[in-house]
Design an enzyme around this catalytic site. Structure first.
Site, mmCIF file in Angstrom:
data_model
loop_
_atom_site.group_PDB
_atom_site.id
_atom_site.type_symbol
_atom_site.label_atom_id
_atom_site.label_comp_id
_atom_site.label_asym_id
_atom_site.label_seq_id
_atom_site.Cartn_x
_atom_site.Cartn_y
_atom_site.Cartn_z
ATOM 1 N N LYS A 44 22.799 42.450 36.599
ATOM 2 C CA LYS A 44 21.754 42.112 37.583
ATOM 3 C C LYS A 44 22.095 42.610 38.986
ATOM 4 O O LYS A 44 21.197 43.003 39.726
ATOM 5 C CB LYS A 44 21.395 40.616 37.572
ATOM 6 C CG LYS A 44 22.546 39.675 37.738
ATOM 7 C CD LYS A 44 22.085 38.255 37.503
ATOM 8 C CE LYS A 44 23.114 37.227 37.943
ATOM 9 N NZ LYS A 44 24.529 37.562 37.764
ATOM 10 N N ARG A 69 21.139 29.020 40.919
ATOM 11 C CA ARG A 69 21.949 28.840 39.708
ATOM 12 C C ARG A 69 21.893 27.410 39.196
ATOM 13 O O ARG A 69 22.517 27.107 38.173
ATOM 14 C CB ARG A 69 23.403 29.168 40.031
ATOM 15 C CG ARG A 69 23.812 30.625 39.745
ATOM 16 C CD ARG A 69 25.187 30.782 40.334
ATOM 17 N NE ARG A 69 26.066 31.696 39.704
ATOM 18 C CZ ARG A 69 26.350 32.901 40.197
ATOM 19 N NH1 ARG A 69 25.710 33.365 41.235
ATOM 20 N NH2 ARG A 69 27.271 33.643 39.630
ATOM 21 N N ARG A 94 35.157 45.848 34.884
ATOM 22 C CA ARG A 94 34.393 46.035 36.130
ATOM 23 C C ARG A 94 35.322 46.238 37.331
ATOM 24 O O ARG A 94 36.336 45.576 37.474
ATOM 25 C CB ARG A 94 33.513 44.803 36.368
ATOM 26 C CG ARG A 94 32.700 44.897 37.641
ATOM 27 C CD ARG A 94 31.519 43.988 37.593
ATOM 28 N NE ARG A 94 31.838 42.608 37.930
ATOM 29 C CZ ARG A 94 30.912 41.668 38.103
ATOM 30 N NH1 ARG A 94 29.634 41.952 37.940
ATOM 31 N NH2 ARG A 94 31.260 40.438 38.404
ATOM 32 N N ARG A 126 37.826 42.073 40.869
ATOM 33 C CA ARG A 126 37.625 40.732 41.427
ATOM 34 C C ARG A 126 38.518 39.732 40.697
ATOM 35 O O ARG A 126 38.695 39.816 39.494
ATOM 36 C CB ARG A 126 36.160 40.330 41.264
ATOM 37 C CG ARG A 126 35.276 40.956 42.311
ATOM 38 C CD ARG A 126 33.814 40.821 42.003
ATOM 39 N NE ARG A 126 33.417 39.491 41.537
ATOM 40 C CZ ARG A 126 32.153 39.153 41.284
ATOM 41 N NH1 ARG A 126 31.183 40.030 41.435
ATOM 42 N NH2 ARG A 126 31.865 37.943 40.875
ATOM 43 N N ARG A 147 33.269 30.982 33.715
ATOM 44 C CA ARG A 147 31.987 31.312 34.366
ATOM 45 C C ARG A 147 30.854 31.305 33.350
ATOM 46 O O ARG A 147 29.746 30.873 33.641
ATOM 47 C CB ARG A 147 32.085 32.682 35.060
ATOM 48 C CG ARG A 147 32.964 32.634 36.298
ATOM 49 C CD ARG A 147 33.358 34.019 36.752
ATOM 50 N NE ARG A 147 32.252 34.789 37.261
ATOM 51 C CZ ARG A 147 32.255 36.131 37.356
ATOM 52 N NH1 ARG A 147 33.292 36.819 36.957
ATOM 53 N NH2 ARG A 147 31.217 36.757 37.860
HETATM 54 P P1 AMP Z 1 28.429 36.341 41.590
HETATM 55 O O1 AMP Z 1 28.826 37.499 42.443
HETATM 56 O O2 AMP Z 1 26.942 36.100 41.621
HETATM 57 O O3 AMP Z 1 28.969 36.423 40.181
HETATM 58 O O4 AMP Z 1 29.094 35.024 42.261
HETATM 59 C C1 AMP Z 1 30.490 34.904 42.364
HETATM 60 C C2 AMP Z 1 30.852 33.451 42.598
HETATM 61 O O5 AMP Z 1 30.250 32.987 43.831
HETATM 62 C C3 AMP Z 1 30.361 32.466 41.547
HETATM 63 O O6 AMP Z 1 31.226 32.390 40.417
HETATM 64 C C4 AMP Z 1 30.344 31.153 42.344
HETATM 65 O O7 AMP Z 1 31.655 30.655 42.544
HETATM 66 C C5 AMP Z 1 29.828 31.627 43.710
HETATM 67 N N1 AMP Z 1 28.343 31.614 43.770
HETATM 68 C C6 AMP Z 1 27.517 32.689 43.946
HETATM 69 N N2 AMP Z 1 26.225 32.314 43.958
HETATM 70 C C7 AMP Z 1 26.225 30.966 43.768
HETATM 71 C C8 AMP Z 1 25.188 29.997 43.653
HETATM 72 N N3 AMP Z 1 23.885 30.329 43.726
HETATM 73 N N4 AMP Z 1 25.554 28.703 43.460
HETATM 74 C C9 AMP Z 1 26.862 28.342 43.378
HETATM 75 N N5 AMP Z 1 27.872 29.212 43.461
HETATM 76 C C10 AMP Z 1 27.584 30.515 43.653
#
Ligand code: AMP
Length: 217
Positions: free
Chosen positions: A16, A90, A129, A162, A173
């Site tokens: 995404k 989320r 990744r 990461r 996750r």
């Molecule tokens: P992502 O890059 O979208 O995979 O986000 C990386 C991390 O950021 C996630 O595993 C959460 O720890 C935090 N995070 C990002 N977006 C959210 C959200 N909408 N709600 C809660 N935590 C978030």
């Protein structure tokens, strides 16, 4: 392309983020990724960064009130612009919070797109990744390797893995996604706004599908 507010949902690694970048570059959407925003705060060691670092590196969700505070600040700045929400909402409280702030701006979520991928594929993709430290561009050592190992094709920045892309954190996750984010799919489905795309189709086909859905909306 229509000026819509689109929510992109999917397990981590479903592609995404890559789709959101394409839609920003080719279709003029504002791309808003809460994950990117948090990583930026952490790198700059801001008060928000210090507050969320532990959650982000361990793959747990940042508490809703912190997420919504950051989102509301963004929305105040970008009122009225068609936005692609990537990795947000989320949870159900986040989805409700987004509806509220958009309603204040006489706007709404127009469409939610699920980019779906089985858990085993997620693990395969995420362990391969890599991301650019400078411009955040995403590479994959298997599907989309950089021309020179460890170096971003676009800006020459250093590629890194990461911390939350390690095998055990990925499993955590995924379980968080199934428990907390899947209910958000029902939330949008009940409102007749949910569309599903098979993330295994690959970058170009998924992009075609998303643009087709947006054009037809
Ligand atoms: P992502 O890059 O979208 O995979 O986000 C990386 C991390 O950021 C996630 O595993 C959460 O720890 C935090 N995070 C990002 N977006 C959210 C959200 N909408 N709600 C809660 N935590 C978030």
């Amino acid at each position: 392309m229509k000026a819509l507010n689109v929510v992109l949902i999917g397990p981590p690694g479903s592609g995404k983020g890559t789709q959101a970048e394409l839609l920003r570059d080719k279709n003029g959407f504002v791309h808003y990724s809460t994950g990117e925003v948090f990583r930026d705060h952490i790198a700059r060691k801001t008060p928000v960064g210090l507050q969320v670092e532990e959650y982000v590196t361990s793959g747990r969700l940042v508490p809703d009130d912190v997420v919504l505070r950051v989102v509301n600040a963004f929305m105040a700045e970008h009122a009225g612009k068609p936005t692609l929400f990537d990795g947000f909402p989320r949870t159900i409280p986040q989805a409700e919070g987004l509806d509220e702030v958009l309603a204040e701006q006489k706007s709404a979520v127009d469409m939610a797109v699920l980019v779906d991928l089985p858990d085993d594929d997620v693990v395969k993709r995420l362990t391969a990744r890599r991301q650019c430290r400078k411009c955040s561009k995403i590479f994959n050592l298997t599907f989309k390797p950089p021309k020179v190992a460890g170096v971003c094709d676009d800006c020459g920045g250093e590629l890194y893995q990461r911390k939350d892309d390690s095998d055990t954190v990925i499993r955590d996750r995924l379980s968080t996604y199934h428990k907390q984010t899947e209910p958000v799919l029902h939330y949008y489905s009940e409102q007749g706004k949910l569309k599903r795309i098979d993330g295994a189709l690959g970058r170009d086909r998924v992009y075609e599908e998303i643009t087709r859905l947006i054009s037809a909306a």
